[in-house]
Design an enzyme around this catalytic site. Structure first.
Site, PDB file in Angstrom:
ATOM      1  N   CYS A   1     -46.840   7.117 -59.967  1.00 33.54           N
ATOM      2  CA  CYS A   1     -47.730   6.337 -59.122  1.00 33.54           C
ATOM      3  C   CYS A   1     -47.001   6.058 -57.827  1.00 33.54           C
ATOM      4  CB  CYS A   1     -48.080   5.041 -59.836  1.00 33.54           C
ATOM      5  SG  CYS A   1     -48.796   3.816 -58.751  1.00 33.54           S
TER       6      CYS A   1
ATOM      7  N   ILE B   1     -41.612  -7.158 -58.305  1.00 26.86           N
ATOM      8  CA  ILE B   1     -42.389  -6.575 -59.411  1.00 26.86           C
ATOM      9  C   ILE B   1     -42.320  -5.042 -59.396  1.00 26.86           C
ATOM     10  CG2 ILE B   1     -44.648  -6.499 -60.568  1.00 26.86           C
ATOM     11  CD1 ILE B   1     -43.567  -9.327 -60.502  1.00 26.86           C
TER      12      ILE B   1
ATOM     13  N   ARG C   1     -43.602   2.897 -62.864  1.00 20.30           N
ATOM     14  CA  ARG C   1     -44.619   2.244 -63.683  1.00 20.30           C
ATOM     15  C   ARG C   1     -44.776   2.859 -65.071  1.00 20.30           C
ATOM     16  NH1 ARG C   1     -49.695   0.618 -59.986  1.00 20.30           N
ATOM     17  NH2 ARG C   1     -49.766  -1.125 -61.414  1.00 20.30           N
ATOM     18  N   PRO C   2     -43.770   2.705 -65.914  1.00 23.22           N
ATOM     19  CA  PRO C   2     -43.853   3.265 -67.272  1.00 23.22           C
ATOM     20  C   PRO C   2     -44.838   2.490 -68.148  1.00 23.22           C
ATOM     21  CG  PRO C   2     -41.853   1.962 -67.013  1.00 23.22           C
ATOM     22  CD  PRO C   2     -42.531   1.961 -65.687  1.00 23.22           C
ATOM     23  N   VAL C   3     -45.080   3.014 -69.367  1.00 25.02           N
ATOM     24  CA  VAL C   3     -45.979   2.315 -70.308  1.00 25.02           C
ATOM     25  C   VAL C   3     -45.242   1.943 -71.598  1.00 25.02           C
ATOM     26  CG1 VAL C   3     -48.171   3.240 -69.440  1.00 25.02           C
ATOM     27  CG2 VAL C   3     -46.890   4.510 -71.194  1.00 25.02           C
ATOM     28  N   ASP C   4     -43.891   1.944 -71.538  1.00 28.98           N
ATOM     29  CA  ASP C   4     -43.104   1.680 -72.745  1.00 28.98           C
ATOM     30  C   ASP C   4     -43.461   0.348 -73.412  1.00 28.98           C
ATOM     31  OD1 ASP C   4     -41.980   0.719 -70.308  1.00 28.98           O
ATOM     32  OD2 ASP C   4     -40.161   0.145 -71.365  1.00 28.98           O
ATOM     33  N   LEU C   5     -43.772  -0.670 -72.618  1.00 27.37           N
ATOM     34  CA  LEU C   5     -44.059  -1.990 -73.202  1.00 27.37           C
ATOM     35  C   LEU C   5     -45.366  -1.979 -73.982  1.00 27.37           C
ATOM     36  CD1 LEU C   5     -43.028  -4.239 -70.165  1.00 27.37           C
ATOM     37  CD2 LEU C   5     -41.660  -3.633 -72.170  1.00 27.37           C
TER      38      LEU C   5
ATOM     39  N   ARG D   1     -61.217   1.822 -53.901  1.00 21.54           N
ATOM     40  CA  ARG D   1     -60.873   1.598 -55.317  1.00 21.54           C
ATOM     41  C   ARG D   1     -60.893   0.114 -55.644  1.00 21.54           C
ATOM     42  NH1 ARG D   1     -55.348   3.348 -56.865  1.00 21.54           N
ATOM     43  NH2 ARG D   1     -56.083   2.184 -58.662  1.00 21.54           N
TER      44      ARG D   1
ATOM     45  N   ASP E   1     -49.688  -8.213 -55.456  1.00 18.94           N
ATOM     46  CA  ASP E   1     -50.867  -7.575 -54.864  1.00 18.94           C
ATOM     47  C   ASP E   1     -51.284  -8.207 -53.529  1.00 18.94           C
ATOM     48  OD1 ASP E   1     -50.974  -5.776 -56.908  1.00 18.94           O
ATOM     49  OD2 ASP E   1     -52.681  -6.678 -57.939  1.00 18.94           O
TER      50      ASP E   1
ATOM     51  N   LYS F   1     -61.592  -7.104 -60.019  1.00 25.17           N
ATOM     52  CA  LYS F   1     -61.421  -5.723 -60.478  1.00 25.17           C
ATOM     53  C   LYS F   1     -60.494  -5.676 -61.686  1.00 25.17           C
ATOM     54  CE  LYS F   1     -58.251  -2.975 -58.507  1.00 25.17           C
ATOM     55  NZ  LYS F   1     -57.365  -2.246 -59.427  1.00 25.17           N
ATOM     56  N   ASN F   2     -59.330  -6.330 -61.576  1.00 26.62           N
ATOM     57  CA  ASN F   2     -58.352  -6.213 -62.652  1.00 26.62           C
ATOM     58  C   ASN F   2     -58.830  -6.867 -63.948  1.00 26.62           C
ATOM     59  OD1 ASN F   2     -56.727  -4.760 -61.009  1.00 26.62           O
ATOM     60  ND2 ASN F   2     -55.211  -6.358 -60.647  1.00 26.62           N
TER      61      ASN F   2
ATOM     62  N   ARG G   1     -54.262   4.161 -63.670  1.00 20.46           N
ATOM     63  CA  ARG G   1     -53.303   3.721 -64.666  1.00 20.46           C
ATOM     64  C   ARG G   1     -53.885   2.753 -65.692  1.00 20.46           C
ATOM     65  NH1 ARG G   1     -47.962   2.505 -65.592  1.00 20.46           N
ATOM     66  NH2 ARG G   1     -47.951   0.347 -66.241  1.00 20.46           N
TER      67      ARG G   1
HETATM   68  C1  UD1 Z   1     -51.426  -5.167 -63.149  1.00 17.59           C
HETATM   69  C2  UD1 Z   1     -52.465  -5.069 -62.072  1.00 17.59           C
HETATM   70  C3  UD1 Z   1     -51.820  -4.738 -60.729  1.00 17.59           C
HETATM   71  C4  UD1 Z   1     -50.709  -5.729 -60.414  1.00 17.59           C
HETATM   72  C5  UD1 Z   1     -49.729  -5.851 -61.576  1.00 17.59           C
HETATM   73  C6  UD1 Z   1     -48.680  -6.942 -61.373  1.00 17.59           C
HETATM   74  C7  UD1 Z   1     -54.402  -4.273 -63.316  1.00 17.59           C
HETATM   75  C8  UD1 Z   1     -55.364  -3.174 -63.558  1.00 17.59           C
HETATM   76  N1  UD1 Z   1     -53.412  -4.008 -62.437  1.00 17.59           N
HETATM   77  O1  UD1 Z   1     -50.814  -3.875 -63.257  1.00 17.59           O
HETATM   78  O2  UD1 Z   1     -52.822  -4.783 -59.719  1.00 17.59           O
HETATM   79  O3  UD1 Z   1     -50.005  -5.295 -59.263  1.00 17.59           O
HETATM   80  O4  UD1 Z   1     -50.444  -6.148 -62.799  1.00 17.59           O
HETATM   81  O5  UD1 Z   1     -49.294  -8.156 -61.145  1.00 17.59           O
HETATM   82  O6  UD1 Z   1     -54.517  -5.351 -63.855  1.00 17.59           O
HETATM   83  N2  UD1 Z   1     -43.620  -2.200 -66.720  1.00 17.59           N
HETATM   84  C9  UD1 Z   1     -42.742  -1.524 -67.523  1.00 17.59           C
HETATM   85  N3  UD1 Z   1     -43.212  -0.980 -68.690  1.00 17.59           N
HETATM   86  C10 UD1 Z   1     -44.523  -1.107 -69.070  1.00 17.59           C
HETATM   87  C11 UD1 Z   1     -45.406  -1.815 -68.248  1.00 17.59           C
HETATM   88  C12 UD1 Z   1     -44.919  -2.360 -67.076  1.00 17.59           C
HETATM   89  O7  UD1 Z   1     -41.572  -1.379 -67.200  1.00 17.59           O
HETATM   90  O8  UD1 Z   1     -44.885  -0.601 -70.141  1.00 17.59           O
HETATM   91  C13 UD1 Z   1     -43.139  -2.790 -65.456  1.00 17.59           C
HETATM   92  C14 UD1 Z   1     -43.853  -2.241 -64.222  1.00 17.59           C
HETATM   93  O9  UD1 Z   1     -43.264  -1.051 -63.782  1.00 17.59           O
HETATM   94  C15 UD1 Z   1     -43.691  -3.396 -63.257  1.00 17.59           C
HETATM   95  C16 UD1 Z   1     -43.748  -4.630 -64.150  1.00 17.59           C
HETATM   96  O10 UD1 Z   1     -43.483  -4.161 -65.465  1.00 17.59           O
HETATM   97  O11 UD1 Z   1     -42.414  -3.337 -62.639  1.00 17.59           O
HETATM   98  C17 UD1 Z   1     -45.085  -5.344 -64.147  1.00 17.59           C
HETATM   99  O12 UD1 Z   1     -46.120  -4.416 -64.354  1.00 17.59           O
HETATM  100  P1  UD1 Z   1     -47.483  -4.811 -65.090  1.00 17.59           P
HETATM  101  O13 UD1 Z   1     -47.621  -6.299 -65.076  1.00 17.59           O
HETATM  102  O14 UD1 Z   1     -47.534  -4.111 -66.392  1.00 17.59           O
HETATM  103  O15 UD1 Z   1     -48.557  -4.190 -64.130  1.00 17.59           O
HETATM  104  P2  UD1 Z   1     -49.935  -3.507 -64.526  1.00 17.59           P
HETATM  105  O16 UD1 Z   1     -50.502  -4.156 -65.744  1.00 17.59           O
HETATM  106  O17 UD1 Z   1     -49.782  -2.027 -64.503  1.00 17.59           O
END
Ligand code: UD1
Length: 423
Positions: free
Chosen positions: A118, A331, A123-127, A401, A309, A22-23, A94
């Site tokens: 969530c 995580i 789970r921010p998107v700043d990165l 899902r 996961d 899926k991912n 997301r």
């Molecule tokens: C992906 C997977 C999810 C899995 C996760 C970690 C998909 C669709 N989903 O989620 O199933 O649990 O990887 O293996 O592939 N973070 C920030 N800022 C950001 C982005 C992330 O602070 O902009 C933090 C998150 O809150 C978290 C950590 O970074 O604590 C890792 O998250 P991330 O690897 O980005 O997870 P996803 O890509 O959302």
């Protein structure tokens, strides 16, 4: 809303196919936005998250046709009509943020709704946003949307250094960099098999990428990308629960398509617990060696560490293990929501911040429980398989899902499990 009724019974035996990831599919699908030419994915899983991504791409004007009962997705983005990902779709999933990089790279402009909160943490998107800035984009947050604009002439290669490992941000940056001018270096990049799969597909489309699977990925931008056909990698997160099923119930199960390299750290923990995992031509053969499994500690980490996961599912196994297991979640915050539900079934679990201590009991007892998120839902089903009596898992829309035909697959192994239609 449907529920799943599980009645604990004896050992599970047999062979089952493991779905495409899926991912991986959720990042391969937006890759279609990078090119005018068709991208076809085979071995796609049939899940509601994939349908949500289909709707999102269609809302942008992409053509997405599901064939072969959904296992093949034929996509084309030759005539996109919009660069705006609307809140109504993004809020459901997301991973919708993954259209940002491709749209920005190909059109120089994108508007994507912020995904919002969530259940498993902030789970921010700043990165994701910082990565786009490192490629020269101007980012503006207005009205709940990210407005991203590339400089005149398009994105420029640059160095993106991630302060923490993010799967999604690495994917977004990788896709964006394929069409940026010059060289991009992604430092502290995620190394997950899904990233490697994305890089393989992008390379088939004509991208120049090296270093995928390591923490430094280098991309030489190209003028345009072409079409490709790509088979989605096996889902290690679909694989995990079917490996845990015989570990919890006894028996021997072969997971077709399974590979140890997808789940090395998980396999090592199973081995330490007394579960045998053997790689064969067909996939992974899993059996509980003798009697009750031993308690083992787990720390979740980015790949190649133990996957977050599979933490909830591993906790289900530890509930009936011999001894005390400490599970540390590194995580996501708030990812122990399955613990109170397992406690309803007789498990002994203490949660303090990001650490859960599980003291194994001989047997769990069936109870009505609530699936709180995607991975928790399958953990409760696993616990139900090992419990005495009936367990009803409510709110299984989470399950749909991310897991394909769970009831059929587990029934084929001899489990007593059925879906009960909601009122
Ligand atoms: C992906 C997977 C999810 C899995 C996760 C970690 C998909 C669709 N989903 O989620 O199933 O649990 O990887 O293996 O592939 N973070 C920030 N800022 C950001 C982005 C992330 O602070 O902009 C933090 C998150 O809150 C978290 C950590 O970074 O604590 C890792 O998250 P991330 O690897 O980005 O997870 P996803 O890509 O959302």
């Amino acid at each position: 809303m449907d529920s799943i009724l599980v009645t604990g019974n004896g050992p599970l035996n047999g062979e089952i196919p493991i779905a495409g990831a899926k991912n991986a599919c959720l990042t391969l699908m937006p890759a279609t936005l990078l090119s005018e030419e068709p991208l076809t994915l085979t071995n796609a899983p049939r899940l509601s998250d994939i349908r949500t991504m289909t709707l999102l791409l269609q809302s942008l004007g992409a053509e997405v046709t599901a064939m072969n009962a959904g296992k093949v997705l034929a996509m084309s983005s030759h005539a996109l009509t919009s660069q705006r990902a609307e809140y109504d779709i993004v809020r459901k999933m997301r991973a919708s943020i993954l259209v940002l990089g491709p749209l920005l790279a190909r059109f120089g402009y994108a508007e994507v709704s912020l995904p919002g909160g969530c259940a498993i943490g902030a789970r921010p998107v700043d990165l994701h946003l910082k990565a786009m800035e490192a490629l020269g984009a101007e980012m503006d947050l207005r009205d709940g949307y990210v407005h991203a604009k590339a400089p005149a002439g398009g994105l420029k290669g640059g160095v993106v250094e991630f302060p923490l490992v993010s799967v999604g941000a690495t994917e977004n940056a990788l896709m964006a960099a394929t069409l940026a001018k010059g060289t991009t270096v992604l430092k502290n990049a995620a190394r997950e098999p899904e990233i490697v799969d994305l890089a393989h597909c992008l390379r088939k489309m004509g991208a120049q990428i090296s270093g995928e699977g390591t923490s430094t990925i280098e991309v030489q931008g190209v003028e345009r990308l072409g079409g490709a056909t790509h088979s989605v990698v096996t889902d290690r997160i679909d694989l995990g629960p079917y490996m845990l099923a015989p570990a919890i119930c006894g028996g021997e199960v072969t997971c077709r398509g399974g590979r140890i390299d997808l789940l090395q750290a998980f396999c090592e923990r199973l081995d330490a617990a007394g579960v045998s995992v053997e790689e064969t031509d067909k996939g992974l053969k899993v059996a509980r060696k003798n009697g009750r499994v031993k308690a083992v500690d787990v720390v979740t980490e980015p790949f190649p560490g133990f996957p977050t996961d599979l933490q909830a599912q591993m906790m289900a196994l530890m509930c009936t293990a011999d001894g005390k297991a400490v599970l540390e979640e590194k995580i996501f915050e708030n990812r122990f929501m399955h613990a109170p539900e397992l406690i309803r079934m007789g498990a002994r679990i203490d949660v303090h911040g990001g650490t859960a201590t599980v003291s194994g009991v001989e047997r769990l007892k069936g109870a009505p429980v609530m699936a709180t998120d995607l991975r928790a839902s399958v953990s409760l089903i696993l616990a139900g398989l090992a419990a005495e009596g009936e367990t009803i898992v409510n709110r299984v829309y989470h399950l749909d899902r991310g897991y394909e035909n769970v009831e059929e697959k587990l029934s084929a192994l001899g489990a007593r499990i059925e879906r009960v239609a909601g009122q």
